[in-house]
Every structure is written in structure tokens, then in C-alpha cells.
Design a protein around this motif. Structure first.
Motif: not given
Length: 446
Positions: A294-316
Motif C-alpha cells: 500500500q501507499e501508506s507506511a506500515v507503522t506497527a505490527l502485533a501478533v496474538n499469543d497463539t500466533g493465529s492472528v497478525v495485526y498491522c497498523g498504518s499511517s492512514d
């Protein structure tokens, strides 16, 4: 002025220009938009689909002829009594500088700022402090009696807690170690080009460290940098095992997950998945998938304890997420912020997103659905970092202590219940009381 400083200054100027028409109150609040290319933009927050529901015609609607019926106030009062509220416990303030990093474990909180001081807090009071001459403390990790800190000068510093006096912290090493730098510098093949007409040995970061992540099982520490690389360190002997040229721009986040998987997010707008492969003593990380472009910068990542879900925060201002059971196919977005998402954290079934709009959104994952529980407000500057630990002092409902660090130079401590009602239920109460604004409602889309 070094090349890194020039890019840092240039980014600040661009960010200040882009934010001149937005709501940030001072240039100080823009200070850490060197999470590069934060092309901050506002957007209209989507409403929940219940806006046109039969509730609008019910006695609970303030515009209904039945809105002032005798039982309404009692209903509101009884429902409110059953609501487990999430809220602020206290604020920790030391006028030392902007808060860039946090780490918490067993009731002890570490805070890093641009004052060079790393402060230790216990029972919401300053317990001790130790100082590094490297400047900004960009990342902190606690592992047993060892503290790892990532710095603006591109180095990782290692600190040991004195077992006889826990208030004492002594620096025990640096990644890379001086001897390793000396040994590597002798061989020309160890030099890599990091910029035009500039080279350095591959075990050194050529720019600021932005993030740290630990694989405790394998004893590996990952450091991400604005130089576009992440490096893999073996903590028992401080050896750099690998340097990966991961992105075309600053790497803003790195997360080590289960089964040797590592995620990286960058200002180039991509999220990449890497798989660790080890043959004997040789460790290699191989790119397996690119989750996002994407054009917007990726600013943060997080994964839950079991590794089953990945989250990504962006500058948008949007949080994207992917689920492992769907082979990391895109699963949806969470919209709760008007400006850039600067940090993410996951605890239990809860997801926390801190933003340049000075707020923290709390989301609860219920199966395949995410519901917004709260929007925590109180900071007067962008929320730069989050740390979470379980509140063991309360029996019954699972509760979390959430620490948020901000560019307003404060750390706030919040108590959040995993069983708190979501915003839809609290909206019902506000509707009864006649003070709800639909436009403030965060949303999740799948």
C-alpha cells in the motif's frame, strides 16, 4: 550532520507540513513521526449497521413519543450498574522528554525517552533509573533479569539487574560487541553498501533501531532498523547470525512468532512474512509471503499469543489483520482512528491501538468478529507505545493493566476488563440519556 540525521530532519519537515491543517497542537507532537512517511490523513469513520435498526423507533430512542416514559431512567440506571467500565488509574509524569518505549513485567515498568534515562517504576512510583549516553531509547525488552534496549545510534545495549539490589542496573554488553566489530572490520568482504558512496560492516545497523523482538525459546533477538534491515542476534554470546535486507525503506516493526515465523512492516507500505531455517549453526530467514502492499507506511505490527492472528497498523489510521487458519489471507480492517496508528498490542482476546489522534482503541476478538469496547482518552499528544500485563490483584473477570506512553511526556495507566460490554451496549445507555454521537463510533469491516 549525518545522512540519517538529514533524512530524519527532512521527514520531520514533511510531517509538519502535512499536519499543519490537522489537529495536532504543536510541533513537539510531531517529533516522532520519523516512523517514516507517515502520510497522515483523515477519513470518515464508518457507522455500525444498527443505525437504521428498529431501535430507532423504540421507546429507547430520545425522539420517540415514549422516550420520557417513567421506566426509562430506572432502566438506564440498572443497566449502567452492570457495565464494567474501562478507565484511567493514574498518570506517571517526569518532565524529561517524549516517551518512545515501554516494557512491563511482574508489576515493574520500564520507560524510555529522549532524555537518555531509562526509568524503572514500581507501584506507580519511581523505583530507580539508569542512563545511556546513546540518546533516544527506541525499544525495550525484558527477559528474566536482563534488559535489552534499542537506540537511536543503531546499537542494542544489554543491562543486568543486580540480584541483591533490584534497583541497580549495570550495562553488561552491546550488540554488536566491540571485539566483533574489530574482527569483522579486518575483512573487506564483511562490508556492505548502505548508501551511495557509503559502506559499513554487515553486523552494524547503519541507522536508528526502531523495534526489538525476542524468541525466548531459541534465544534469538531481532532488531529492526531505519536502514531497511533486520538483524538476528544470539543472546548467549551476542553474535550477529544474520542481517536481512528486508525492505526498500525504514523497517518500523519486527515481530517473532511461532514456528520460526517473523513478520516485518515498513515505511515502504509492505508487510512481509519470513521463515527461519536453521542448518547446524547457520540461521537463514527466507521470504515466504508479502501480506500487504500500500501507499501508506506500515507503522506497527502485533501478533496474538497463539500466533493465529497478525495485526498491522498504518499511517492512514487503519488496522488490517490476517488469520493463520485462513493461510494468512486478509481477514478485515478495524477503523477507530482519524490519524496514524503508531503502536499495537495484543493481550488475551483484546487488541489495543494507539494513535497520533491521542487515543487508544480497545477491541475484543469474538471468534471472527472484533468489537470496539472502549476509546481511551486523556493523552494530549500522540500515543507512541503500549505495554500490557495481566492484573492479578483482581479475582473473577480477566483484567489488564495497560501502560501508554505519549509524546505529551507522560505514561498513563489504565485498567481494562476483557468482559466489559462493547460500545454498542454502552451506546444504548447513551441513547437513553440522549447524549450519543454516531460519528464517534469505531467500526470493524470484514
Amino acid at each position: 550532520m549525518t545522512g540519517g540525521e538529514k533524512r530524519y530532519t527532512k521527514t520531520l519537515e514533511e510531517s509538519k507540513n502535512k499536519l499543519s491543517n490537522n489537529s495536532l497542537s504543536s510541533s513537539a507532537e510531531v517529533d516522532d513521526f520519523a516512523t517514516r512517511n507517515s502520510n497522515l490523513s483523515t477519513y470518515e469513520i464508518s457507522r455500525f449497521s444498527c443505525e437504521g435498526s428498529p431501535t430507532m423507533a423504540s421507546p429507547w430512542n430520545q425522539n420517540s413519543p415514549c422516550a420520557r416514559s417513567p421506566w426509562t431512567s430506572n432502566f438506564s440506571r440498572n443497566l449502567s450498574q452492570n457495565v464494567s467500565q474501562n478507565g484511567l488509574i493514574c498518570s506517571l509524569v517526569r518532565e524529561e522528554g517524549h516517551i518512545y518505549s515501554l516494557a512491563a513485567k511482574d508489576g515493574t515498568l520500564y520507560t524510555g525517552s529522549d532524555s537518555k534515562n531509562i526509568r524503572v517504576w514500581k507501584n506507580m512510583q519511581v523505583f530507580s533509573a539508569f542512563k545511556s549516553n546513546s540518546g533516544l531509547v527506541k525499544a525495550i525488552i525484558i527477559c528474566g533479569n536482563t534488559i535489552y534496549t534499542g537506540h537511536q545510534d543503531g546499537k542494542v545495549r544489554v543491562w543486568k539487574i543486580n540480584p541483591k539490589d533490584p534497583s541497580m542496573h549495570k550495562q553488561s554488553g552491546t550488540f554488536p560487541a566491540f571485539f566483533d566489530i574489530f574482527k569483522a572490520s579486518i575483512r573487506p568482504k564483511n562490508y556492505v553498501e548502505v548508501k551511495r558512496n557509503r559502506s559499513t560492516i554487515w553486523i552494524k545497523h547503519a541507522d536508528a533501531i526502531s523495534c526489538l523482538s525476542m524468541n525466548k525459546e531459541k534465544g534469538l533477538l531481532y532488531s529492526a532498523s531505519w536502514d531497511g534491515t533486520f538483524k538476528v542476534w544470539r543472546v548467549k554470546d551476542s553474535k550477529c547470525l544474520e542481517s536481512v535486507k528486508a525492505h526498500d525503506d525504514a523497517v518500523n516493526s519486527v515481530v517473532s512468532s511461532i514456528q520460526g515465523i517473523v513478520y516485518t512492516g515498513s515505511a515502504d507500505g509492505t508487510v512481509k512474512v519470513w521463515k527461519r531455517e536453521q542448518k547446524g549453526k547457520v540461521v537463514r530467514h527466507v521470504l515466504t509471503q508479502t501480506l500487504l502492499r500500500q501507499e501508506s507506511a506500515v507503522t506497527a505490527l502485533a501478533v496474538n499469543d497463539t500466533g493465529s492472528v497478525v495485526y498491522c497498523g498504518s499511517s492512514d489510521g487503519i488496522v488490517n489483520f490476517w488469520e493463520m487458519e485462513k493461510e494468512l489471507s486478509h481477514s478485515g480492517v478495524l477503523k477507530g482512528h482519524k490519524l496514524a496508528v503508531l503502536c499495537l498490542a495484543v493481550a488475551g482476546n483484546l487488541v489495543f491501538s494507539g494513535s497520533a489522534d491521542n487515543t487508544i482503541c480497545v477491541w475484543r476478538r469474538e471468534g471472527v468478529v472484533h468489537r470496539c469496547l472502549s476509546v481511551l482518552t486523556g493523552h494530549t499528544g500522540p500515543v507512541k507505545c503500549l505495554a500490557i500485563e495481566e492484573d492479578s490483584s483482581v479475582a473473577g473477570d480477566r483484567k489488564w493493566l495497560v501502560y501508554s506512553g505519549s509524546l505529551d511526556k507522560s505514561v498513563k495507566v489504565w485498567k481494562v476488563s476483557e468482559t466489559a460490554p462493547d460500545l454498542q451496549r454502552r451506546t444504548l445507555i447513551q441513547k437513553i440519556n440522549g447524549n450519543f454521537d454516531w460519528e464517534s463510533m469505531p467500526s470493524a469491516k470484514y
